[in-house]
Scaffold this motif. Structure first.
Motif, PDB file in Angstrom:
ATOM      1  N   LYS A 112       0.828  -1.212   0.000  1.00 36.15           N
ATOM      2  CA  LYS A 112       0.000   0.000   0.000  1.00 36.15           C
ATOM      3  C   LYS A 112       0.859   1.258   0.000  1.00 36.15           C
ATOM      4  N   ILE A 113       1.864   1.295   0.850  1.00 36.12           N
ATOM      5  CA  ILE A 113       2.697   2.496   0.961  1.00 36.12           C
ATOM      6  C   ILE A 113       3.549   2.689  -0.291  1.00 36.12           C
ATOM      7  N   ILE A 114       4.047   1.603  -0.862  1.00 37.72           N
ATOM      8  CA  ILE A 114       4.818   1.718  -2.111  1.00 37.72           C
ATOM      9  C   ILE A 114       3.928   2.241  -3.235  1.00 37.72           C
ATOM     10  N   LEU A 115       2.729   1.678  -3.375  1.00 40.29           N
ATOM     11  CA  LEU A 115       1.805   2.155  -4.404  1.00 40.29           C
ATOM     12  C   LEU A 115       1.435   3.621  -4.197  1.00 40.29           C
ATOM     13  N   PHE A 116       1.210   4.000  -2.943  1.00 38.35           N
ATOM     14  CA  PHE A 116       0.866   5.392  -2.666  1.00 38.35           C
ATOM     15  C   PHE A 116       2.002   6.324  -3.043  1.00 38.35           C
ATOM     16  N   ASN A 117       3.226   5.973  -2.685  1.00 30.82           N
ATOM     17  CA  ASN A 117       4.351   6.861  -2.977  1.00 30.82           C
ATOM     18  C   ASN A 117       4.647   6.954  -4.475  1.00 30.82           C
ATOM     19  N   ILE A 118       4.445   5.875  -5.207  1.00 22.93           N
ATOM     20  CA  ILE A 118       4.573   5.946  -6.669  1.00 22.93           C
ATOM     21  C   ILE A 118       3.500   6.867  -7.233  1.00 22.93           C
ATOM     22  N   SER A 119       2.272   6.714  -6.747  1.00 25.49           N
ATOM     23  CA  SER A 119       1.179   7.577  -7.206  1.00 25.49           C
ATOM     24  C   SER A 119       1.417   9.032  -6.820  1.00 25.49           C
ATOM     25  N   LEU A 120       1.941   9.254  -5.619  1.00 22.01           N
ATOM     26  CA  LEU A 120       2.228  10.613  -5.172  1.00 22.01           C
ATOM     27  C   LEU A 120       3.294  11.260  -6.050  1.00 22.01           C
ATOM     28  N   ALA A 121       4.315  10.500  -6.433  1.00 29.06           N
ATOM     29  CA  ALA A 121       5.346  11.034  -7.327  1.00 29.06           C
ATOM     30  C   ALA A 121       4.747  11.395  -8.689  1.00 29.06           C
ATOM     31  N   LEU A 122       3.827  10.573  -9.174  1.00 29.84           N
ATOM     32  CA  LEU A 122       3.174  10.877 -10.448  1.00 29.84           C
ATOM     33  C   LEU A 122       2.265  12.095 -10.334  1.00 29.84           C
ATOM     34  N   ILE A 123       1.567  12.243  -9.198  1.00 28.32           N
ATOM     35  CA  ILE A 123       0.694  13.403  -8.995  1.00 28.32           C
ATOM     36  C   ILE A 123       1.523  14.681  -8.921  1.00 28.32           C
ATOM     37  N   ILE A 124       2.629  14.636  -8.192  1.00 31.13           N
ATOM     38  CA  ILE A 124       3.490  15.818  -8.094  1.00 31.13           C
ATOM     39  C   ILE A 124       4.089  16.152  -9.461  1.00 31.13           C
ATOM     40  N   SER A 125       4.521  15.133 -10.192  1.00 31.85           N
ATOM     41  CA  SER A 125       5.080  15.374 -11.530  1.00 31.85           C
ATOM     42  C   SER A 125       4.034  15.964 -12.468  1.00 31.85           C
ATOM     43  N   ALA A 126       2.820  15.426 -12.416  1.00 30.20           N
ATOM     44  CA  ALA A 126       1.752  15.965 -13.260  1.00 30.20           C
ATOM     45  C   ALA A 126       1.418  17.394 -12.869  1.00 30.20           C
ATOM     46  N   SER A 127       1.449  17.690 -11.574  1.00 25.72           N
ATOM     47  CA  SER A 127       1.156  19.050 -11.124  1.00 25.72           C
ATOM     48  C   SER A 127       2.207  20.036 -11.593  1.00 25.72           C
ATOM     49  N   VAL A 128       3.467  19.619 -11.578  1.00 26.04           N
ATOM     50  CA  VAL A 128       4.544  20.527 -11.965  1.00 26.04           C
ATOM     51  C   VAL A 128       4.634  20.665 -13.481  1.00 26.04           C
ATOM     52  N   PHE A 129       4.631  19.545 -14.196  1.00 26.45           N
ATOM     53  CA  PHE A 129       4.924  19.589 -15.619  1.00 26.45           C
ATOM     54  C   PHE A 129       3.695  19.779 -16.499  1.00 26.45           C
ATOM     55  N   ILE A 130       2.554  19.262 -16.101  1.00 20.64           N
ATOM     56  CA  ILE A 130       1.354  19.390 -16.933  1.00 20.64           C
ATOM     57  C   ILE A 130       0.532  20.608 -16.520  1.00 20.64           C
ATOM     58  N   LEU A 131       0.300  20.767 -15.201  1.00 21.76           N
ATOM     59  CA  LEU A 131      -0.538  21.857 -14.720  1.00 21.76           C
ATOM     60  C   LEU A 131       0.250  23.126 -14.420  1.00 21.76           C
ATOM     61  N   SER A 132       1.571  23.048 -14.488  1.00 21.43           N
ATOM     62  CA  SER A 132       2.457  24.185 -14.190  1.00 21.43           C
ATOM     63  C   SER A 132       2.174  24.780 -12.817  1.00 21.43           C
ATOM     64  N   ASP A 133       2.045  23.905 -11.831  1.00 19.21           N
ATOM     65  CA  ASP A 133       1.785  24.344 -10.461  1.00 19.21           C
ATOM     66  C   ASP A 133       3.104  24.741  -9.814  1.00 19.21           C
TER      67      ASP A 133
END
Length: 153
Positions: free
Chosen positions: A85-106
């Motif tokens: 669970k924690i590994i899956l969450f941290n992989i998903s969190l890294a993808l969410i942060i990456s999407a926020s920075v690179f796609i949404l320009s947050d």
């Protein structure tokens, strides 16, 4: 989801409440329908919401986690289940942060200290979210399932 996107304060909370629908669908009508609900809500959220961060959080983790939780908790060892669970969450969190920075320009995730603090706080929030989901599932099974059974057929 729209309310969370419009207020910019309750975005993750509203995505969490939207995942409860998937949780109920997964319990009552199965994984295929709950995946269909996840894809439809995620697609419509990304298309229609003015602030996309709520949709990114829903698509990236909060929406599919109730489905995955059902399968992860079938692992016999509690330690192994929590590790997955924690590994899956941290992989998903890294993808969410990456999407926020690179796609949404947050611009909120530009400094390393904010990312580190966000990851630590997010992991604590995830553990609390998982425990709350487990308790809600138990409450639903033992108290409310008979009342909702008529809606699901």
């Amino acid at each position: 989801m729209f309310f969370g996107s419009a207020t910019n304060v309750l975005d993750i909370t509203c995505a969490g409440f939207a995942s409860l629908i998937i949780l109920l669908a997964n319990i009552e009508i199965g994984t295929s329908y709950s995946l269909l609900i996840y894809f439809v809500v995620g697609t419509l959220s990304f298309i229609l919401l003015p602030d996309k961060f709520c949709a990114v959080c829903y698509i990236g983790f909060i929406g599919w986690y109730p489905i995955a939780k059902n399968y992860i908790e079938r692992i016999k060892s509690n330690i192994a289940a929590w590790t997955v669970k924690i590994i899956l969450f941290n992989i998903s969190l890294a993808l969410i942060i990456s999407a926020s920075v690179f796609i949404l320009s947050d611009n909120e995730f530009k400094t390393p200290w904010i990312i580190i603090a966000g990851v630590v706080i997010s992991n604590v929030a995830f553990v609390l979210f998982d425990i709350a989901l487990t308790r809600l599932i138990s409450l639903y099974y033992f108290k409310y399932r008979n009342r909702f059974k008529k809606f699901f057929g």
